[in-house]
Write a protein that holds these residues in place. Structure first.
Motif, PDB file in Angstrom:
ATOM      1  N   VAL B 153       0.817  -1.219   0.000  1.00 53.52           N
ATOM      2  CA  VAL B 153       0.000   0.000   0.000  1.00 53.52           C
ATOM      3  C   VAL B 153       0.848   1.266   0.000  1.00 53.52           C
ATOM      4  N   TYR B 154       2.179   1.102   0.052  1.00 50.64           N
ATOM      5  CA  TYR B 154       3.034   2.285   0.080  1.00 50.64           C
ATOM      6  C   TYR B 154       3.837   2.400  -1.203  1.00 50.64           C
ATOM      7  N   PRO B 155       4.067   3.616  -1.654  1.00 51.38           N
ATOM      8  CA  PRO B 155       4.941   3.803  -2.823  1.00 51.38           C
ATOM      9  C   PRO B 155       6.393   3.607  -2.411  1.00 51.38           C
ATOM     10  N   TRP B 156       7.224   3.255  -3.388  1.00 53.47           N
ATOM     11  CA  TRP B 156       8.645   3.189  -3.119  1.00 53.47           C
ATOM     12  C   TRP B 156       9.154   4.597  -2.876  1.00 53.47           C
ATOM     13  N   PRO B 157      10.055   4.890  -1.978  1.00 57.69           N
ATOM     14  CA  PRO B 157      10.783   3.989  -1.084  1.00 57.69           C
ATOM     15  C   PRO B 157      10.151   3.853   0.305  1.00 57.69           C
ATOM     16  N   LEU B 158       8.947   4.400   0.463  1.00 55.19           N
ATOM     17  CA  LEU B 158       8.313   4.316   1.781  1.00 55.19           C
ATOM     18  C   LEU B 158       8.077   2.869   2.186  1.00 55.19           C
ATOM     19  N   PHE B 161      11.051   1.360   3.993  1.00 59.13           N
ATOM     20  CA  PHE B 161      11.140   1.947   5.320  1.00 59.13           C
ATOM     21  C   PHE B 161      10.095   1.338   6.264  1.00 59.13           C
ATOM     22  N   GLU B 162       8.858   1.250   5.769  1.00 61.99           N
ATOM     23  CA  GLU B 162       7.777   0.724   6.608  1.00 61.99           C
ATOM     24  C   GLU B 162       7.966  -0.759   6.905  1.00 61.99           C
TER      25      GLU B 162
END
Lengths: 453, 265
Positions: B153-158, B161-162
């Protein structure tokens, strides 16, 4: 110091030419021919030679002694802007030696470079908060003004900021007059918003390119990539805040233009100031919006030390990509409080649910002020110049650009200048127009900050 | 300060004792793409429980469900929103439902009730820890299943990190429960022991306490059914549970009765 030296030197060419008239009279420096033969820049240890070369540019073009003095001052400011000297002195002397020309002068700049490591601890005034700051910097790392700094601040409203920044000016290049500078930073910024019962943490990367165009219009082009996380302030946080919670990523371009003509940042009596911020978020990431903010201030002197000021601010935020969820609550606007619409609580204007501000997608607000010095100002000494009284009328609205359902407040108060940076206001406010759900703050209100409406 | 707390307590009590509303919503992560093993198990437990109580509820998928949750001890999920009330995880939800006068275990005597509570916390703890262990401590499952799902559900690079953040939190949680230094064999051993206890408790009955379902049935079903039906690169947990035929039958019964009623008729 430079001035004293120059007088001594001046008498010598002047004396034989007009020896018949021994009466004292003022010298017109603009008719004294002069030429700069040599420029010495001393005290350079780490700094590269080419970085200070532009100092010579104007000085060698000087034809009269007045030009020399003006150019010396410019060159000194230039050297200070380069960010390499702790202090700097200018010495003008007649040139001697075999290569000396008849009206030739030598100019010497001598100063001490910054040490390898600089540190400072202090307090700073933010928007309605006071903060404690610590900074550690290494100026002029590779000899051309590169600066690495680590800044941290913590405020009484529990906002914390940490920034590691590497900046590099290009003042020594051909386009140096436009003050180009690039900077790269890593930051972590955390804010608490009790009026909406949430806190945010932003961690990211910032690239910045700043330059100055003619008419002293300052431009800043920025790219920011940030992980923005909204979280609740405990169990009492309302459900609409919970819907915004969680980490999201913004990848945005920001363009800031500003033009400042005011005679003072804190108590301007004439001139105007415009700042335009445009933000486009949505280059990757899952926060997408387009935002425009305009802040203007116009001041004019009236009579007897009284001046009028008109301030206004407009903000507009629009979602651009329908695939992404709505912009998070941390990107929305809050209106009201001692710095914007006085007479209302901080964030007290606009839609509320369960007593918590929901934020707005647009707003406009203006302020009309009449500023006057303290009565009997002239008998109170210079210290009283740090005080002013004002009558104000604020009005504005959010989520609408019309004047229907407008909010307004009027009042009077006392403002105190804190250096040339910030001001404190004590106002007595009368909220005049309010809408259902607004939280007003009639009576005394205290505000501290650097940008007011 | 006292009066504030008291007022908050009184309002919470009054809201809590209001009847269950029809617009109750259960929030969970996206089931097909995002949800992780332990979260899926606890969501299924709560759903089974609400169905057994015959309470109406809607299911809402939200990518940030974990962060919307008011918090809890294990997975923080699912959470239900009933009127103004937001409550997360199995036991608090059971308490909320009971405060509204609905209970699956009213007919049990006090001894049986405390016995059941002990079983519930045992089952929840052992299975949740085992699910977290296989998801985050087994390298193969972590790289092939957990990271892609958690980060989807997160875009790269988040997402990178998540994922790292989530893994660190989950390993810390395992440490808190004393599962930090276990090997996979130890974990399977723990699960086997728990299953044996459950088999013994279940005997030949349809539910743990005779012919009526209780909270224990809901929570056991949620975990076992999820372990049995989730296909992982490392399937040791499912293989272990499958050895206990009566538990598999128990899961199939509840699935048929509460989740696929048309098939059972």
């Amino acid at each position: 110091m430079g001035g004293k030296e120059s007088k001594e030197v001046l008498r010598q060419p002047e004396a034989p030419a007009r020896s018949s008239r021994r009466t004292r009279r003022e010298l017109d420096l603009s008719v004294c021919p002069a030429r700069v033969d040599q420029i010495h820049v001393s005290g350079l240890d780490r700094t590269r030679d080419d970085y200070v070369r532009r100092v010579a540019q104007g000085l060698f073009k000087a034809h009269t002694f007045q030009d020399v003095l003006i150019e010396c001052n410019k060159a000194r400011n230039h050297l200070i802007d380069l960010g390499i000297y702790k202090d700097i002195h200018v010495l003008i002397d007649v040139s001697r030696g075999p290569d000396a020309t008849p009206n030739g002068y030598d100019v010497t700049f001598s100063g001490t470079e910054f040490p390898r490591l600089l540190g400072s601890v202090g307090t700073e005034v933010g928007q309605n908060e006071g903060s404690f700051t610590v900074e550690l910097a290494t100026p002029n790392i590779w000899g051309r003004g590169e600066r690495l700094s680590l800044q941290g601040s913590y405020s009484n409203s529990k906002t914390s900021d940490v920034m590691l920044k590497l900046s590099k000016p290009f003042f020594h290049r051909e386009l140096g007059d436009y003050k180009p500078e690039i900077a790269l930073g890593l930051f972590r910024h955390a804010t608490l918003m009790p009026v909406s019962a949430y806190k945010t943490s932003n961690v990211g990367l910032l690239g910045e390119f700043t330059f100055l165009l003619p008419f002293s219009i300052a431009h800043s082009l920025q790219y920011e990539m940030a992980f923005r996380e909204v979280s609740t302030l405990g169990k009492q946080s309302p459900f609409f805040v919970r819907e915004h919670c969680g980490p999201r990523m913004a990848s945005l371009l920001r363009y800031v233009v500003s033009h400042d003509q005011r005679d003072s940042n804190v108590f301007p009596t004439r001139g105007f100031y415009v700042k335009l911020t445009n933000e486009y978020s949505g280059l990757g990431g899952n926060i997408s919006y387009m935002m425009t903010n305009i802040h203007t201030e116009i001041s004019a002197t009236l009579f007897a030390g009284i001046s009028a000021q008109l301030t206004s601010r407009v903000g507009y935020l629009q979602s651009v990509n329908k695939n992404n969820p709505e912009p998070p609550i941390g990107s929305l606007y809050t209106l009201g409080g001692p710095l914007t619409l006085r007479g209302f609580k901080f964030g007290g204007v606009g839609p509320h649910t369960d007593g918590y501000a929901m934020g707005a997608h647009s707003y406009w607000a203006t302020g009309i002020h009449l500023w006057a010095p303290l009565p009997f100002n002239r008998y109170l000494g210079r210290f009283s110049n740090n005080f002013k009284t004002h009558l104000f009328y604020n009005f504005g609205n959010c989520n609408s650009f019309s004047s229907d359902k407008m909010r307004s407040a009027a009042g009077l108060g006392l403002a105190i200048r804190l250096a040339e940076r910030a001001r404190i206001e004590f106002n007595y406010c009368f909220p005049l127009l309010k809408q259902a759900g607004d939280r007003t703050h009639p009576g005394f209100q205290f505000g501290i900050g650097y940008e007011f409406l | 300060m006292d009066s504030v707390l008291l007022r908050q307590y009184v309002t919470e009590e009054t809201i809590a004792s209001d009847p269950w509303t029809d617009d109750a919503l259960l929030y969970q992560p996206y089931e097909a793409e995002q949800i992780l093993l332990a979260e899926n198990a606890s969501c299924l437990s709560v759903k089974a429980y609400l169905k057994m109580c015959n309470l109406p509820f809607g299911v809402k998928s939200a990518a940030n469900a974990e962060f919307m949750s008011p918090g809890g001890r294990m997975t923080k999920l699912p959470f239900v929103k009933v009127g103004a009330f937001v409550v997360a995880e199995f036991e608090p939800i059971v308490n909320l439902v009971e405060s509204k006068g609905v209970s699956l275990s009213k007919w049990l005597d006090e001894d049986q009730k405390s016995d059941m509570r002990a079983y519930i916390s045992l089952v929840e703890k052992i299975f949740t820890c085992a699910e977290i262990y296989i998801s985050f401590a087994d390298d193969e499952v972590l790289r092939q299943v957990t990271y892609p799902r958690n980060g989807c559900v997160y875009p790269w690079p988040l997402n990178v990190f998540e994922n790292i953040k989530k893994r660190r939190n989950m390993l810390r949680q395992l440490n808190v429960y004393g599962w930090g230094n276990m090997t996979l064999d130890d974990v399977v051993q723990k699960v086997a022991k728990c299953c044996e206890t459950l088999v013994e408790k279940l005997g030949n009955e349809e539910y743990f306490y005779g012919n009526r379902p209780t909270e224990l049935d809901a929570v056991t079903f949620g975990h076992l059914f999820t372990i049995l039906t989730t296909n992982l690169p490392n399937n040791v947990l499912a293989e272990k549970v499958r050895e206990y035929k009566s538990l598999v039958r128990f899961c199939q019964n509840i699935d048929k009765k509460y989740f696929n009623p048309q098939k059972s008729t």
